[in-house]
Design an enzyme around this catalytic site. Structure first.
Site, PDB file in Angstrom:
ATOM      1  NE  ARG A  27      -3.360  -2.389   2.899  1.00  0.00           N
ATOM      2  CZ  ARG A  27      -2.998  -3.544   3.419  1.00  0.00           C
ATOM      3  NH1 ARG A  27      -1.761  -3.731   3.853  1.00  0.00           N
ATOM      4  NH2 ARG A  27      -3.867  -4.543   3.511  1.00  0.00           N
ATOM      5  CE  LYS A  68      -7.436  -1.908   5.843  1.00  0.00           C
ATOM      6  NZ  LYS A  68      -8.241  -2.151   4.650  1.00  0.00           N
ATOM      7  CG  HIS A  78      -5.184   0.711  -3.615  1.00  0.00           C
ATOM      8  ND1 HIS A  78      -4.508   0.495  -2.431  1.00  0.00           N
ATOM      9  CD2 HIS A  78      -6.109  -0.280  -3.692  1.00  0.00           C
ATOM     10  CE1 HIS A  78      -5.006  -0.564  -1.826  1.00  0.00           C
ATOM     11  NE2 HIS A  78      -5.976  -1.057  -2.561  1.00  0.00           N
ATOM     12  NE  ARG A  86      -3.139  -3.751  -1.135  1.00  0.00           N
ATOM     13  CZ  ARG A  86      -2.532  -4.612  -0.323  1.00  0.00           C
ATOM     14  NH1 ARG A  86      -1.227  -4.773  -0.380  1.00  0.00           N
ATOM     15  NH2 ARG A  86      -3.220  -5.323   0.558  1.00  0.00           N
ATOM     16  CG  HIS A 132      -5.722  -9.339   1.462  1.00  0.00           C
ATOM     17  ND1 HIS A 132      -6.032  -9.670   0.165  1.00  0.00           N
ATOM     18  CD2 HIS A 132      -5.746  -7.987   1.522  1.00  0.00           C
ATOM     19  CE1 HIS A 132      -6.228  -8.556  -0.525  1.00  0.00           C
ATOM     20  NE2 HIS A 132      -6.056  -7.533   0.268  1.00  0.00           N
ATOM     21  CE1 TYR A 162      -6.436  -7.846  -6.889  1.00  0.00           C
ATOM     22  CE2 TYR A 162      -6.472  -8.766  -4.688  1.00  0.00           C
ATOM     23  CZ  TYR A 162      -6.425  -7.674  -5.525  1.00  0.00           C
ATOM     24  OH  TYR A 162      -6.369  -6.415  -5.005  1.00  0.00           O
TER      25      TYR A 162
END
Length: 277
Positions: free
Chosen positions: A137, A162, A225, A228, A251, A260
């Site tokens: 990110r 995150k 983004h 990414r 994630h 994806y």
């Protein structure tokens, strides 16, 4: 009155919210109270629904509206816990269903055009290459310190991703070359990989403005983004297992990565259709 309660809300959640969450929640709350023009303890569910409807009319996607609503829900949950209000106006407000659209990403040709555009500026080129090669990110990119880069194994330690989760990401030989070329001509004294003139790291706003300039020059949309999404989509096209992509992206929930796989299926179909012409 609204400002004071909001400040207390963010002060009490300082350790729980990441910088990115705080930033997006502050924007959402500011936008809501500008729209509503009421004190926080006078807000009704109809006010929140009217705001959501207005955002929908402006063309905001359900996912964006959902994220903004999360800020309002979290704020009123806090107000209830602290006895700052008697009723929670968000209780009967339903979260909009996420749209099923696939994330926007660049083709390999578009990536090549972006690389070509930035080749004369070592810093821009290094930023593009690092975002594309690692899938980090933009907030994570800007926090990278020189000591976090393991050149011999081509790994970068992401200290605070995150939710304050740390992880290692990989980078390519090409990315290593771009970074070395950039660092050779970069004479700013700083612990950060991408420093500003004062020794801190570049601001997110600065990087976003550069990407706006890239978009204008190239004629197709690209934001930080996007890189990414492009990183993950291109790995999915190469049949990399979902769990690996999940780990590299940081994630926590594999469902966030599943989109994806759908991208990969769409890409395969495009290839099939191309050969059928």
């Amino acid at each position: 009155m609204n400002q004071e309660v909001q400040q207390s809300f963010f002060d009490d959640h300082k350790t729980r919210f990441s910088l990115e969450t705080s930033r997006s929640y502050k924007i959402a709350l500011r936008q809501f109270f500008s729209f509503c023009e009421k004190n926080y303890d006078e807000v009704k569910a109809t006010d929140i629904r009217a705001w959501m409807a207005a955002m929908g009319e402006q063309g905001l996607k359900p996912r964006t509206i959902q994220l903004k609503l999360s800020a309002i829900k979290s704020f009123y949950q806090y107000c209830m816990e602290e006895n700052k209000t008697k009723k929670n106006p968000t209780l009967t407000v339903h979260t909009p269903k996420k749209d099923d659209s696939l994330p926007y990403y660049l083709s390999k040709h578009q990536v090549a055009l972006l690389q070509e555009l930035t080749k004369e500026d070592p810093r821009d080129r290094a930023i593009i290459e690092t975002l594309y090669a690692t899938g980090v990110r933009v907030s994570e990119l800007l926090e990278i310190k020189l000591e976090d880069i393991k050149w011999e194994t081509r790994q970068i330690w992401i200290r605070k991703g995150k939710g304050n989760k740390e992880r290692f990401v990989l980078f390519t030989h090409d990315c290593a070359e771009r970074l070395k070329k950039y660092l050779e001509q970069q004479n700013q004294k700083s612990v950060y990989l991408f420093p500003n003139n004062r020794g801190g790291h570049l601001s997110r706003v600065f990087v976003e403005k550069r990407f706006q300039e890239f978009t204008k020059a190239l004629g197709f949309r690209v934001v930080p983004h996007t890189m990414r999404h492009t990183f993950a989509a291109h790995l999915a096209e190469k049949n990399m297992p979902q769990s690996y992509i999940q780990e590299l992206l940081g994630h926590v929930d594999i469902n966030s990565t599943r989109i994806y796989t759908r991208l990969m299926e769409t890409a395969r179909k495009k290839q099939y259709d191309r050969y059928q012409i």
